[in-house]
Design a protein around this motif. Sequence first.
Motif, PDB file in Angstrom:
ATOM      1  N   VAL A  65       0.679  -1.114   0.107  1.00  0.00           N
ATOM      2  CA  VAL A  65      -0.186  -0.120   0.080  1.00  0.00           C
ATOM      3  C   VAL A  65       0.765   1.368  -0.019  1.00  0.00           C
ATOM      4  CG1 VAL A  65      -1.761   1.299   1.050  1.00  0.00           C
ATOM      5  CG2 VAL A  65      -1.555  -1.280   1.281  1.00  0.00           C
ATOM      6  N   ASP A  66       0.610   2.270  -0.842  1.00  0.00           N
ATOM      7  CA  ASP A  66       1.193   3.397  -0.807  1.00  0.00           C
ATOM      8  C   ASP A  66       0.474   4.494  -1.564  1.00  0.00           C
ATOM      9  OD1 ASP A  66       4.620   3.991  -0.478  1.00  0.00           O
ATOM     10  OD2 ASP A  66       3.461   5.621  -2.019  1.00  0.00           O
ATOM     11  N   VAL A  67       0.597   5.922  -1.044  1.00  0.00           N
ATOM     12  CA  VAL A  67      -0.128   6.772  -1.550  1.00  0.00           C
ATOM     13  C   VAL A  67       0.209   7.142  -3.098  1.00  0.00           C
ATOM     14  CG1 VAL A  67       1.621   8.771  -1.011  1.00  0.00           C
ATOM     15  CG2 VAL A  67      -0.672   9.398  -1.270  1.00  0.00           C
ATOM     16  N   ASP A  68       1.220   6.403  -3.608  1.00  0.00           N
ATOM     17  CA  ASP A  68       1.637   6.472  -5.046  1.00  0.00           C
ATOM     18  C   ASP A  68       1.358   5.006  -5.517  1.00  0.00           C
ATOM     19  OD1 ASP A  68       2.775   6.318  -7.376  1.00  0.00           O
ATOM     20  OD2 ASP A  68       4.669   7.217  -6.973  1.00  0.00           O
ATOM     21  N   PHE A  69       0.180   4.898  -6.367  1.00  0.00           N
ATOM     22  CA  PHE A  69       0.146   3.512  -6.903  1.00  0.00           C
ATOM     23  C   PHE A  69       1.187   2.877  -7.541  1.00  0.00           C
ATOM     24  CE2 PHE A  69      -2.294   0.603  -9.811  1.00  0.00           C
ATOM     25  CZ  PHE A  69      -2.553  -0.409  -8.844  1.00  0.00           C
ATOM     26  N   ALA A  70       1.677   3.762  -8.450  1.00  0.00           N
ATOM     27  CA  ALA A  70       2.798   3.217  -9.276  1.00  0.00           C
ATOM     28  C   ALA A  70       3.826   2.624  -8.217  1.00  0.00           C
ATOM     29  CB  ALA A  70       3.473   4.355 -10.141  1.00  0.00           C
ATOM     30  N   ALA A  71       4.218   3.245  -7.240  1.00  0.00           N
ATOM     31  CA  ALA A  71       5.088   3.005  -6.316  1.00  0.00           C
ATOM     32  C   ALA A  71       4.947   1.648  -5.476  1.00  0.00           C
ATOM     33  CB  ALA A  71       5.641   3.881  -5.130  1.00  0.00           C
ATOM     34  N   ALA A  72       3.734   1.383  -5.114  1.00  0.00           N
ATOM     35  CA  ALA A  72       3.161   0.152  -4.630  1.00  0.00           C
ATOM     36  C   ALA A  72       3.229  -1.133  -5.795  1.00  0.00           C
ATOM     37  CB  ALA A  72       1.727   0.336  -3.845  1.00  0.00           C
ATOM     38  N   THR A  73       3.064  -0.486  -6.836  1.00  0.00           N
ATOM     39  CA  THR A  73       2.923  -1.402  -7.908  1.00  0.00           C
ATOM     40  C   THR A  73       4.145  -2.086  -8.069  1.00  0.00           C
ATOM     41  OG1 THR A  73       0.944  -0.789  -8.972  1.00  0.00           O
ATOM     42  CG2 THR A  73       2.289  -1.926 -10.366  1.00  0.00           C
ATOM     43  N   ALA A  74       5.300  -1.202  -8.268  1.00  0.00           N
ATOM     44  CA  ALA A  74       6.617  -1.597  -8.427  1.00  0.00           C
ATOM     45  C   ALA A  74       7.203  -2.397  -7.417  1.00  0.00           C
ATOM     46  CB  ALA A  74       7.313  -0.342  -8.460  1.00  0.00           C
ATOM     47  N   THR A  75       6.750  -2.141  -6.187  1.00  0.00           N
ATOM     48  CA  THR A  75       7.124  -3.106  -5.127  1.00  0.00           C
ATOM     49  C   THR A  75       6.407  -4.665  -5.330  1.00  0.00           C
ATOM     50  OG1 THR A  75       7.743  -1.244  -3.592  1.00  0.00           O
ATOM     51  CG2 THR A  75       7.254  -3.682  -2.636  1.00  0.00           C
ATOM     52  N   ALA A  76       5.250  -4.598  -5.610  1.00  0.00           N
ATOM     53  CA  ALA A  76       4.414  -5.904  -5.729  1.00  0.00           C
ATOM     54  C   ALA A  76       4.961  -6.685  -7.072  1.00  0.00           C
ATOM     55  CB  ALA A  76       3.020  -5.450  -5.977  1.00  0.00           C
ATOM     56  N   GLU A  77       5.598  -6.066  -7.769  1.00  0.00           N
ATOM     57  CA  GLU A  77       6.125  -6.594  -9.060  1.00  0.00           C
ATOM     58  C   GLU A  77       7.450  -7.147  -8.601  1.00  0.00           C
ATOM     59  OE1 GLU A  77       6.174  -3.658 -12.397  1.00  0.00           O
ATOM     60  OE2 GLU A  77       4.079  -3.888 -12.752  1.00  0.00           O
ATOM     61  N   LEU A  78       8.273  -6.413  -7.735  1.00  0.00           N
ATOM     62  CA  LEU A  78       9.513  -6.945  -7.392  1.00  0.00           C
ATOM     63  C   LEU A  78       9.114  -8.426  -6.724  1.00  0.00           C
ATOM     64  CD1 LEU A  78      11.412  -3.952  -6.054  1.00  0.00           C
ATOM     65  CD2 LEU A  78      12.218  -5.475  -7.780  1.00  0.00           C
ATOM     66  N   ILE A  79       8.233  -8.483  -5.721  1.00  0.00           N
ATOM     67  CA  ILE A  79       8.048  -9.500  -5.251  1.00  0.00           C
ATOM     68  C   ILE A  79       7.433 -10.835  -6.217  1.00  0.00           C
ATOM     69  CG2 ILE A  79       6.186 -10.605  -3.755  1.00  0.00           C
ATOM     70  CD1 ILE A  79       6.198  -8.110  -1.935  1.00  0.00           C
ATOM     71  N   ARG A  80       6.750 -10.411  -7.235  1.00  0.00           N
ATOM     72  CA  ARG A  80       6.170 -11.336  -8.193  1.00  0.00           C
ATOM     73  C   ARG A  80       7.379 -11.794  -8.814  1.00  0.00           C
ATOM     74  NH1 ARG A  80       2.082  -7.273  -9.604  1.00  0.00           N
ATOM     75  NH2 ARG A  80       0.371  -7.459  -8.117  1.00  0.00           N
TER      76      ARG A  80
END
Length: 298
Positions: A65-80
């Motif tokens: 979760v982040d105020v910046d959706f792109a930043a949250a997505t980038a972290t989720a993609e690192l995990i995936r």
Amino acid sequence: MDIPSLAAPRSRSRLDGRHILLFGAGTANEAGQGWSLREVSDRVYGVGEATALVYARHGAVVTCVDVDFAAATATAELIRSEGGAAFAFACDATRSEEVKGTIERSLAFNGRIDVLHNNIGIAKMGGPVECSEDDFDRIISVNLKSMYLTCKWALPVMERQRKGAIVNISSFAAVRFTVPWIAYAASKGGVNALTMSVAAQYAAKGVRCNAIAPGLLSTPMVQSAHKRNHAGIEDMMRSRDDSVPMLWQGEGWDVGEAAAFLASDEARFITGQVLFVDGGSTVVMPSKPWSPSGGDGP
């Protein structure tokens, strides 16, 4: 109440199948070449993204979760990219209805919240005279009110489950003067008090609450700030390394591994504590007083 047994041999993955809800999972600064373990590194990680990766490596499903959706997505993609499971949500954690909605969406995806991790934080230089009222209010809201709101909406879920763990990110600036940033220090002192209060109220309900207080870290946020203010970034980072008793700055990984422990069953009898992850900085006196030309904070 579900009290985990530690008698049987345990796997290396502390958090298999757990759901982690991590606020502040992104990084607001450009990733890339930086400073790591006393030398230039090709990649440095923010505390939020490193912690999210550590949780996933221990077997957890992580909602980033982040105020910046792109930043949250980038972290989720690192995990995936490492074979882990992750979701990404956008949320302004200073707004109650957004936090409530995020909790509800997370439950819809995962069915429970095993760990609430609060990593959100901003800082701005200035003592009581220099810090504007607007800056003070904003920093208190982002750093402290956000944790109050995430606890407000996640605790009823954990109470129903009769189990849960909360990990809040504080700072050694809450208990040691580093540089004049009155709002940041006050907000982190508030985080410590909030942590102890929640721990006491919910201890008998199966919910633990602890905080981690990092010391000097080498992260994209720190390095970006120093690049703006210092031409010799390597000299500045070496100076920060040398000011730590262990002679190197910590990284997001150090915070993440401490968080994974506090979130796990191995920490089943630990609540209401502030764990300093600081290379020994809080047990020594500073080598010299702060001065406008030579002071550096975390």
